[in-house]
Design a protein around this motif. Sequence first.
Motif, PDB file in Angstrom:
ATOM      1  N   GLY A   1       0.875  -1.184   0.000  1.00 18.78           N
ATOM      2  CA  GLY A   1       0.000   0.000   0.000  1.00 18.78           C
ATOM      3  C   GLY A   1       0.887   1.199   0.000  1.00 18.78           C
ATOM      4  N   GLY A   2       0.304   2.362  -0.182  1.00 20.08           N
ATOM      5  CA  GLY A   2      -1.069   2.746  -0.093  1.00 20.08           C
ATOM      6  C   GLY A   2      -1.595   2.845   1.357  1.00 20.08           C
ATOM      7  N   ASN A   3      -2.804   3.373   1.387  1.00 19.41           N
ATOM      8  CA  ASN A   3      -3.478   3.544   2.680  1.00 19.41           C
ATOM      9  C   ASN A   3      -3.555   2.215   3.438  1.00 19.41           C
ATOM     10  OD1 ASN A   3      -3.889   6.208   1.941  1.00 19.41           O
ATOM     11  ND2 ASN A   3      -5.946   5.863   1.151  1.00 19.41           N
ATOM     12  N   PHE A   4      -3.626   1.119   2.710  1.00 21.44           N
ATOM     13  CA  PHE A   4      -3.732  -0.206   3.323  1.00 21.44           C
ATOM     14  C   PHE A   4      -2.580  -0.472   4.297  1.00 21.44           C
ATOM     15  CE2 PHE A   4      -2.214  -4.619   3.167  1.00 21.44           C
ATOM     16  CZ  PHE A   4      -3.310  -5.294   3.685  1.00 21.44           C
TER      17      PHE A   4
ATOM     18  N   ASN B   1       3.121   5.686   4.372  1.00 15.91           N
ATOM     19  CA  ASN B   1       2.367   6.185   3.204  1.00 15.91           C
ATOM     20  C   ASN B   1       1.523   7.387   3.607  1.00 15.91           C
ATOM     21  OD1 ASN B   1       1.059   5.797   0.446  1.00 15.91           O
ATOM     22  ND2 ASN B   1      -0.726   5.730   1.787  1.00 15.91           N
ATOM     23  N   GLU B   2       1.622   8.462   2.843  1.00 12.60           N
ATOM     24  CA  GLU B   2       0.771   9.652   2.994  1.00 12.60           C
ATOM     25  C   GLU B   2       0.497   9.983   4.469  1.00 12.60           C
ATOM     26  OE1 GLU B   2      -2.679   9.231   0.409  1.00 12.60           O
ATOM     27  OE2 GLU B   2      -1.433   9.580  -1.349  1.00 12.60           O
ATOM     28  N   MET B   3       1.543  10.128   5.231  1.00  9.29           N
ATOM     29  CA  MET B   3       1.360  10.336   6.667  1.00  9.29           C
ATOM     30  C   MET B   3       0.814  11.730   6.994  1.00  9.29           C
ATOM     31  SD  MET B   3       2.100   7.322   7.578  1.00  9.29           S
ATOM     32  CE  MET B   3       1.605   7.647   9.246  1.00  9.29           C
TER      33      MET B   3
ATOM     34  N   ASP C   1       5.873   8.466  -6.237  1.00  9.52           N
ATOM     35  CA  ASP C   1       5.467   7.063  -6.180  1.00  9.52           C
ATOM     36  C   ASP C   1       3.969   6.804  -6.224  1.00  9.52           C
ATOM     37  OD1 ASP C   1       5.215   7.606  -3.425  1.00  9.52           O
ATOM     38  OD2 ASP C   1       7.162   6.717  -2.979  1.00  9.52           O
ATOM     39  N   GLU C   2       3.168   7.828  -6.518  1.00 11.71           N
ATOM     40  CA  GLU C   2       1.768   7.619  -6.918  1.00 11.71           C
ATOM     41  C   GLU C   2       1.396   8.724  -7.893  1.00 11.71           C
ATOM     42  OE1 GLU C   2      -1.354   6.817  -4.061  1.00 11.71           O
ATOM     43  OE2 GLU C   2       0.068   5.840  -2.709  1.00 11.71           O
ATOM     44  N   TRP C   3       1.106   8.351  -9.123  1.00  8.92           N
ATOM     45  CA  TRP C   3       0.592   9.318 -10.096  1.00  8.92           C
ATOM     46  C   TRP C   3      -0.322   8.601 -11.085  1.00  8.92           C
ATOM     47  CZ3 TRP C   3       1.290   8.954 -15.405  1.00  8.92           C
ATOM     48  CH2 TRP C   3       2.284   8.061 -15.838  1.00  8.92           C
TER      49      TRP C   3
ATOM     50  N   PRO D   1      -5.185  13.471   6.444  1.00  4.64           N
ATOM     51  CA  PRO D   1      -6.096  13.255   7.569  1.00  4.64           C
ATOM     52  C   PRO D   1      -6.835  11.915   7.470  1.00  4.64           C
ATOM     53  CG  PRO D   1      -6.454  15.437   6.594  1.00  4.64           C
ATOM     54  CD  PRO D   1      -5.461  14.719   5.723  1.00  4.64           C
ATOM     55  N   TRP D   2      -6.944  11.353   6.240  1.00  8.94           N
ATOM     56  CA  TRP D   2      -7.628  10.070   6.049  1.00  8.94           C
ATOM     57  C   TRP D   2      -6.759   8.875   6.448  1.00  8.94           C
ATOM     58  CZ3 TRP D   2      -5.913  13.412   2.349  1.00  8.94           C
ATOM     59  CH2 TRP D   2      -4.780  13.002   1.642  1.00  8.94           C
ATOM     60  N   GLN D   3      -5.473   9.135   6.673  1.00  9.34           N
ATOM     61  CA  GLN D   3      -4.531   8.026   6.894  1.00  9.34           C
ATOM     62  C   GLN D   3      -4.702   7.449   8.302  1.00  9.34           C
ATOM     63  OE1 GLN D   3      -2.077   5.607   4.952  1.00  9.34           O
ATOM     64  NE2 GLN D   3      -2.740   7.573   4.142  1.00  9.34           N
TER      65      GLN D   3
END
Length: 497
Positions: free
Chosen positions: A69-72, A171-173, A290-292, A176-178
């Motif tokens: 992941g990702g949020n996972f 990931n995406e720390m 690393d995400e697009w 707010p959704w993390q």
Amino acid sequence: MEAKIKVAREFAFAKIDSRIYGSFIEHLGRAVYDGIYEPTNSLSDKDGFREDVKELVKELNVPIIRYPGGNFVSGFNWEDSVGPRDKRPRKIDLAWKSIETNEVGLQEFEKWTKEVGSDLDMAINLGTRGIDAARNLVEYCNFDGDSYYANLRREHGHEKPYNIKTWCLGNEMDGPWQTGAKTAGEYGALARETAKVMKTIDPTIELVLCGSSGLDIPTFGDWELKVLDEAYDEIDFLSLHQYYGNQENDLENYLAKSKGMDEFISGVIAICDAIKAKKHSKKTINLSFDEWNVWYHSNDADEKNEPWQVAPHLLEDIYNFEDALLVGCLLITLLKHADRVKIACLAQLVNVIAPIMTEKDGKAWRQTIYFPFQQVSTYGRGEVLTPYTNVDTYNSKDFEDVDKVEMISVLNEEKSEIITFAVNRSKEVADFELDGIDIEFKKVIEFSKMSGFDIKATNSDESENVKPSSSSDIEIKDNKVKAKLEPLSWNMIRVEI
Ligand code: AHR
């Protein structure tokens, strides 16, 4: 309209790191289950992985795949995904409100990555977990000595270390959704300490620090400054994430959105270098985009998703021709920054915002965006040449001075080839001219284009109509390559030198 590009061997500015053509598979939706893995499918191998999907992934030439992941990953316990499969727990995944069976885990995925010719770009959980889980995972994956986790790996059937080289510190720390989101100060300190232990176990690994999850997030800039200030000495790359969409149905503005990617990259480079100067450091931090990708078609459908299913239909964007044109522009933009963008991952690879789709018990097929990516990842190898261009520009709702034709040339000395990628964003034919100042052009190897399709045309399991075809509208005259670029087109021109 003219679209002239002048290049010279002498002005090669970056050696392309093949990892710029990376991709991403998350335990999300039907990426893994009913995507790469479908044991009941007649096309699957003895381990349950679809051979037809493997072939499409191989053809795409992705040298590195970010996982899991990702949020996972921010709620994932890696220990759940190794060892005997009948003992692995069935868990709830909070990020996507799904059920994770752990039937496919580190062991199976690593084997699959090797089979498709890729390496792993492994993300660790810095949401619900931290230093301890990270050090155990690196010991499990990369340690060759006689120790608990290295021996556990051996017990699980893998004598030699996996030797995973590239690792993402969460990931995406900032989001707010993390699960377990953090302030920049908290994350920077945690990432620094985690990086220290990971590199103590294996000093050869490279680490990616989380940058912002988008240019528009309010903390962008401040986040980068703070996390780099904390962790600069311990890490190697800073990440960027960005998704694009044509929600307003404004084609001119949509195709100009690669200018947003360009500004994002330039801004992040400036911040990295500001911290370098402030710290009197000799070390340069490079970028991992690393995400697009394009992500918006599936948003409404996803809101109606029933939670807590195994392999739900999530993020299944069906891409059209205009998306393929934008993906082409985004790839060219990444190449224009190949001196600092060393890793980039098209998010994602199969079924979830993906170039490859699968039907359960049915076919695997290529989306429109598959083709520009496949051509650039296959032929865009070597060095990027500084593009001196002469082309008309336009203004759109959000961007000024957008080139009507976006272009870049790559020199592959090994294969004696110069490869030019170009997107004609306009509705006019463009008179293309490539002038290679100190390069002698011998013959055109290939002129491949995607053009003439309805801008909203899509592919499906029944037809892959939106795909490249070859054109003969090209010549070499007075050592200049001249061609006609169709209105709204993706083009690849390969010339022997
Ligand atoms: O790629 C889909 C999701 O987008 C990822 O899980 C997350 O990192 C990002 O927000």
